[in-house]
Design an enzyme around this catalytic site. Structure first.
Site, PDB file in Angstrom:
ATOM      1  N   LYS A 112       4.220  -3.828  -6.060  1.00  0.00           N
ATOM      2  CA  LYS A 112       5.609  -3.618  -6.451  1.00  0.00           C
ATOM      3  C   LYS A 112       6.584  -3.837  -5.304  1.00  0.00           C
ATOM      4  CE  LYS A 112       8.791  -2.489  -9.379  1.00  0.00           C
ATOM      5  NZ  LYS A 112       9.167  -3.616 -10.249  1.00  0.00           N
TER       6      LYS A 112
ATOM      7  N   LYS B  27       8.173 -14.439 -14.879  1.00  0.00           N
ATOM      8  CA  LYS B  27       7.560 -13.358 -15.668  1.00  0.00           C
ATOM      9  C   LYS B  27       6.236 -13.813 -16.261  1.00  0.00           C
ATOM     10  CE  LYS B  27       9.802 -11.349 -14.263  1.00  0.00           C
ATOM     11  NZ  LYS B  27      10.145 -10.264 -13.377  1.00  0.00           N
TER      12      LYS B  27
ATOM     13  N   ASN C 126       0.013   1.195   6.569  1.00  0.00           N
ATOM     14  CA  ASN C 126       0.675   0.138   5.789  1.00  0.00           C
ATOM     15  C   ASN C 126       1.221  -0.858   6.778  1.00  0.00           C
ATOM     16  OD1 ASN C 126       0.340   1.519   3.458  1.00  0.00           O
ATOM     17  ND2 ASN C 126       2.515   1.925   3.094  1.00  0.00           N
ATOM     18  N   GLY C 127       1.157  -2.130   6.455  1.00  0.00           N
ATOM     19  CA  GLY C 127       1.739  -3.144   7.335  1.00  0.00           C
ATOM     20  C   GLY C 127       0.677  -4.110   7.811  1.00  0.00           C
TER      21      GLY C 127
ATOM     22  N   GLU D 180      13.580 -17.085 -14.014  1.00  0.00           N
ATOM     23  CA  GLU D 180      13.035 -15.735 -14.165  1.00  0.00           C
ATOM     24  C   GLU D 180      12.014 -15.684 -15.307  1.00  0.00           C
ATOM     25  OE1 GLU D 180      13.037 -13.258 -12.366  1.00  0.00           O
ATOM     26  OE2 GLU D 180      12.710 -11.497 -13.606  1.00  0.00           O
TER      27      GLU D 180
ATOM     28  N   ARG E 227       2.232   0.439  -6.560  1.00  0.00           N
ATOM     29  CA  ARG E 227       2.564  -0.359  -5.379  1.00  0.00           C
ATOM     30  C   ARG E 227       1.355  -1.075  -4.810  1.00  0.00           C
ATOM     31  NH1 ARG E 227       7.343   2.536  -2.453  1.00  0.00           N
ATOM     32  NH2 ARG E 227       7.198   0.608  -1.316  1.00  0.00           N
TER      33      ARG E 227
ATOM     34  N   GLU F 139       3.423 -14.279 -13.660  1.00  0.00           N
ATOM     35  CA  GLU F 139       3.031 -13.019 -13.016  1.00  0.00           C
ATOM     36  C   GLU F 139       2.019 -12.203 -13.810  1.00  0.00           C
ATOM     37  OE1 GLU F 139       5.937  -9.995 -11.027  1.00  0.00           O
ATOM     38  OE2 GLU F 139       7.052 -11.402 -12.248  1.00  0.00           O
TER      39      GLU F 139
ATOM     40  N   HIS G 103      14.048 -36.002 -13.544  1.00  0.00           N
ATOM     41  CA  HIS G 103      13.877 -36.419 -12.138  1.00  0.00           C
ATOM     42  C   HIS G 103      12.475 -36.106 -11.637  1.00  0.00           C
ATOM     43  CE1 HIS G 103      18.079 -37.440 -11.916  1.00  0.00           C
ATOM     44  NE2 HIS G 103      18.354 -36.268 -12.460  1.00  0.00           N
TER      45      HIS G 103
ATOM     46  N   CYS H 279       0.827  -1.209   0.000  1.00  0.00           N
ATOM     47  CA  CYS H 279       0.000   0.000   0.000  1.00  0.00           C
ATOM     48  C   CYS H 279       0.864   1.263   0.000  1.00  0.00           C
ATOM     49  CB  CYS H 279      -0.856   0.045   1.252  1.00  0.00           C
ATOM     50  SG  CYS H 279      -1.636  -1.493   1.688  1.00  0.00           S
TER      51      CYS H 279
ATOM     52  N   TRP I 186      -3.235  -2.351  -1.051  1.00  0.00           N
ATOM     53  CA  TRP I 186      -3.004  -3.724  -1.507  1.00  0.00           C
ATOM     54  C   TRP I 186      -3.527  -4.588  -0.368  1.00  0.00           C
ATOM     55  CZ3 TRP I 186      -0.326  -8.006   0.293  1.00  0.00           C
ATOM     56  CH2 TRP I 186      -0.145  -9.048  -0.622  1.00  0.00           C
TER      57      TRP I 186
HETATM   58  C1  F6R Z   1       8.884 -10.015 -10.007  1.00  0.00           C
HETATM   59  C2  F6R Z   1       9.041  -9.087  -8.937  1.00  0.00           C
HETATM   60  C3  F6R Z   1       9.148  -9.607  -7.539  1.00  0.00           C
HETATM   61  C4  F6R Z   1      10.270  -8.855  -6.805  1.00  0.00           C
HETATM   62  C5  F6R Z   1      10.317  -9.260  -5.322  1.00  0.00           C
HETATM   63  C6  F6R Z   1      11.458  -8.598  -4.592  1.00  0.00           C
HETATM   64  O1  F6R Z   1       8.691  -9.363 -11.218  1.00  0.00           O
HETATM   65  O2  F6R Z   1       9.099  -7.923  -9.145  1.00  0.00           O
HETATM   66  O3  F6R Z   1       9.381 -10.977  -7.514  1.00  0.00           O
HETATM   67  O4  F6R Z   1      11.468  -9.142  -7.428  1.00  0.00           O
HETATM   68  O5  F6R Z   1       9.106  -8.905  -4.707  1.00  0.00           O
HETATM   69  O6  F6R Z   1      11.373  -7.216  -4.636  1.00  0.00           O
HETATM   70  P1  F6R Z   1      12.622  -6.304  -4.328  1.00  0.00           P
HETATM   71  O7  F6R Z   1      13.617  -6.548  -5.398  1.00  0.00           O
HETATM   72  O8  F6R Z   1      12.097  -4.903  -4.346  1.00  0.00           O
HETATM   73  O9  F6R Z   1      13.138  -6.708  -2.991  1.00  0.00           O
END
Ligand code: F6R
Length: 632
Positions: free
Chosen positions: A627, A508, A108-109, A504, A27, A511, A527, A2, A82
């Site tokens: 985010k 992607k 937030n939290g 990765e 965010r 997500e 395996h 949030c 969020w």
């Molecule tokens: C994937 C993504 C998340 C962040 C993760 C860590 O696209 O963005 O998996 O990588 O939440 O976030 P940071 O790097 O800000 O600690």
């Protein structure tokens, strides 16, 4: 997670709160709301809406969006949510008010003991209108205020004593119309200082940089009262006054703009050549050692700390991170072990923090975090600091909590990343980690490895041009997205240093397109995961020239033998004999083996992007994600 904003000053408050929230929209975006003190009625008015911020704008009264007619002090708070406790509804949206409307706050939290507190408050007759933990805080604060003669600061001290968990709070008190109150515990909160008693509050400095470059970073356990006449009264965890330190930050106003691209994610994918240039700028040439320059961090006490000295005299490197940052750490493990010849462990921060890891002053712990605020990574880092390990934060936010608490900071210099789905920060993190690996190799002087460095440096320096070439022809990836977009599951495989790029790639895809995807080492396929394979599950293989190319070809054959649709993303011609193994081939330029995960990630990012776009998903704001994950 949030976003929080607050303002106290003479500007038109509603547009200001909304614009500040807009900078934080990436965010969290389930719902939003603002609360504004009305100088006429002397009430605090609350406006809320579910969904995008624009929905909030539509419920705001027109006069609130105009300049205040007379010079009245404006006070208000805002929130973009969020959801943690309770669905994204108007009732659950912030701001929340106490039972008697005396207190209005945003949070937030997560309040871990909210259920017990709620039970007690309900027993006292407090009526709850939402499922949130936050509403408990509002009622509790009102309850405490009653026994503190409505004296807010001692009430906040008592509130802090009773709350367990993480919170950044911004609060208004109906009986103190010209004041804002803030409190921080394990969730970021900053105060912006303007001219003549004008103040801003935000959970991220990004929301303030358009208005001021004078910033007060609240530390855990601190709380404050802000007012025009009294300034900032700051208190520490022991409730004693704390000297206010104002930092002048370098960042100018940020333009959060898609620059003609349909989505931030696409814009950020296309920014990657420049991101790499910037990450290398003044740090490396083909025949110099990497240097991490002092102005990498605006936190002055850190400027004298040399990354070089921190990375000397260590026997082990432990890399901690979450999600994409974890995957970047996995790539670096291959390089650092190879070049520096010391063991590198890569740990998911959320698990690491609850273990009892073996750490001492001969360990170098590198916390990787785009935001520098991820709760699990921050706590794992704090554990490392307490254990006496040497610590570095490798972050895109050198003003973040991690950067402020750690021994040394490496700025990954990717620029603001708005897309929830990280792309450019992943690439920039790997480049920064490679520079660190090269620097450590040069310091430790592993003779046969030193000879390899000029080639590697050259490979890094040529990356931007190769990336540009790749980004100039995306048609094959658009076609691929249309062909495979309707599958419900995909596997991504690779080996060696490209293996983490497969992890990765799968992250992607799931997500933003919500297609189930998993990344595996090609070696692991037989395996277990191979049991899943048939014509309904395509396999994307990242095939890079080098030691494991032939091994990967065999793994692809094994998958094809189970009728899987095979997609190869490769930087080497597929040899004779394997013509029928692949249904689709995406080629990318030949390159040094170590930089293959950086280049090979680009087609995987684009495949995810075009698939999500083809499926009509909300690319920049995927469901359920945020985010910056500032709660556990
Ligand atoms: C994937 C993504 C998340 C962040 C993760 C860590 O696209 O963005 O998996 O990588 O939440 O976030 P940071 O790097 O800000 O600690």
């Amino acid at each position: 997670m949030c976003g929080i904003v607050g303002y106290l000053g003479y500007k038109a408050i509603a547009p200001l709160l909304v614009e500040s929230l807009r900078t934080l929209e990436y965010r969290g975006y389930d719902s939003s709301g603002i609360a504004v003190y009305n100088n006429g009625t002397q009430n605090i008015n609350i406006y809320k809406a579910t969904g995008k911020l624009q929905n909030l704008v539509e419920v705001l009264p027109a006069d609130l969006l105009m300049e205040p007619p007379i010079k009245n002090l404006q006070v208000g708070i805002g929130h973009i949510r969020w959801a943690t406790h309770g669905a994204p509804t108007v009732e659950n949206a912030h701001p929340h008010h106490g039972h008697h409307g005396e207190v209005v706050l945003v949070h937030n939290g997560i309040i871990e003991n909210f259920a017990e507190l709620k039970q007690v408050l309900q027993g006292k007759g407090y009526v709850f209108n939402s499922q949130t933990d936050t509403e408990t805080v509002a009622h509790l604060l009102e309850d405490i205020l009653k026994s503190h003669q409505h004296d807010f600061l001692p009430a906040v001290a008592e509130l802090r004593r009773q709350l367990h968990g993480a919170y950044a709070l911004t609060m208004m008190h109906k009986q103190a119309p010209g004041k804002l109150y803030v409190a921080r515990q394990q969730a970021p909160l900053v105060i912006g200082v303007g001219n003549q008693g004008e103040y801003w509050v935000a959970s991220d400095v990004v929301a303030l940089v358009s208005y001021t470059n004078q910033i007060i970073y609240l530390e855990d356990g601190q709380y404050a009262e802000l007012s025009e006449e009294g300034g900032v009264k700051l208190f520490g965890p022991d409730n004693t006054p704390v000297e206010v330190k104002i930092h002048t930050i370098q960042t100018g106003p940020l333009t959060i703009d898609k620059k003609g691209y349909k989505h931030f994610m696409l814009k950020e994918i296309y920014e990657q050549p420049d991101v790499v240039r910037n990450a290398l700028l003044e740090r490396i040439t083909s025949d110099t050692s990497p240097v991490f320059i002092a102005n990498d961090t605006p936190v002055s006490e850190k400027e004298s700390v040399s990354i070089a000295s921190l990375s000397q005299d260590v026997d082990r490197v432990i890399i901690i991170g979450c999600g994409t940052s974890y995957n970047a750490g996995m790539v670096a493990k291959y390089l650092i072990e190879e070049l520096v010849r010391i063991p590198v462990e890569v740990e998911a921060a959320g698990e690491y923090r609850y273990r009892n890891p073996v750490l001492n002053d001969r360990c170098l712990v590198i916390a990787i975090s785009q935001s520098g605020e991820t709760a699990d990574t921050l706590e794992a880092l704090r554990l490392a600091i307490r254990s006496g390990a040497k610590t570095i934060a490798l972050t895109n936010r050198p003003d973040s909590t991690m950067a402020r608490e750690v021994g040394g900071v490496i700025n990954v210099r990717a620029g603001v990343e708005v897309s929830v789905c990280a792309t450019k920060s992943f690439v920039a993190q790997i480049v920064a980690l490679y520079l660190l690996g090269i620097m450590m190799c040069e310091h430790r002087g592993v003779a046969e490895k030193l000879a390899e460095l000029p080639e590697l440096k050259k490979a890094l320096l040529t990356l931007p041009v190769l990336m540009e070439a790749m980004l100039s022809n995306v048609d094959p990836l658009q076609k691929l997205a249309r062909k495979y977009g309707h599958y419900t599951s995909m596997l991504f495989i690779a080996r060696g240093v490209c293996f983490p790029a497969a992890l990765e790639g799968a992250l992607k895809l799931k997500e933003i397109s919500y297609i189930h995807a998993e990344g595996y080492s090609g070696a692991e396929l037989k395996h277990g995961p191979i049991a899943l394979l048939d014509e309904s599950m395509p396999v994307v293989s990242l095939l890079s020239d080098g030691a494991v190319f032939d091994k990967m070809l065999s793994n692809c054959q094994e998958a094809k033998a189970r009728s899987a649709q095979m997609i190869s993303v490769t930087n080497k011609a597929i040899p004779h004999g394997y013509e029928n193994t692949f249904d689709d081939i995406i080629s990318y330029p030949a390159c040094h083996e170590w930089v293959a995960p950086l280049l090979g990630s680009i087609p995987l990012q684009l495949l995810s992007y075009y698939t999500a776009e083809f499926l009509g998903k909300d690319v920049d704001q995927p469901r359920n994600l945020a985010k910056s994950v500032t709660v556990e």
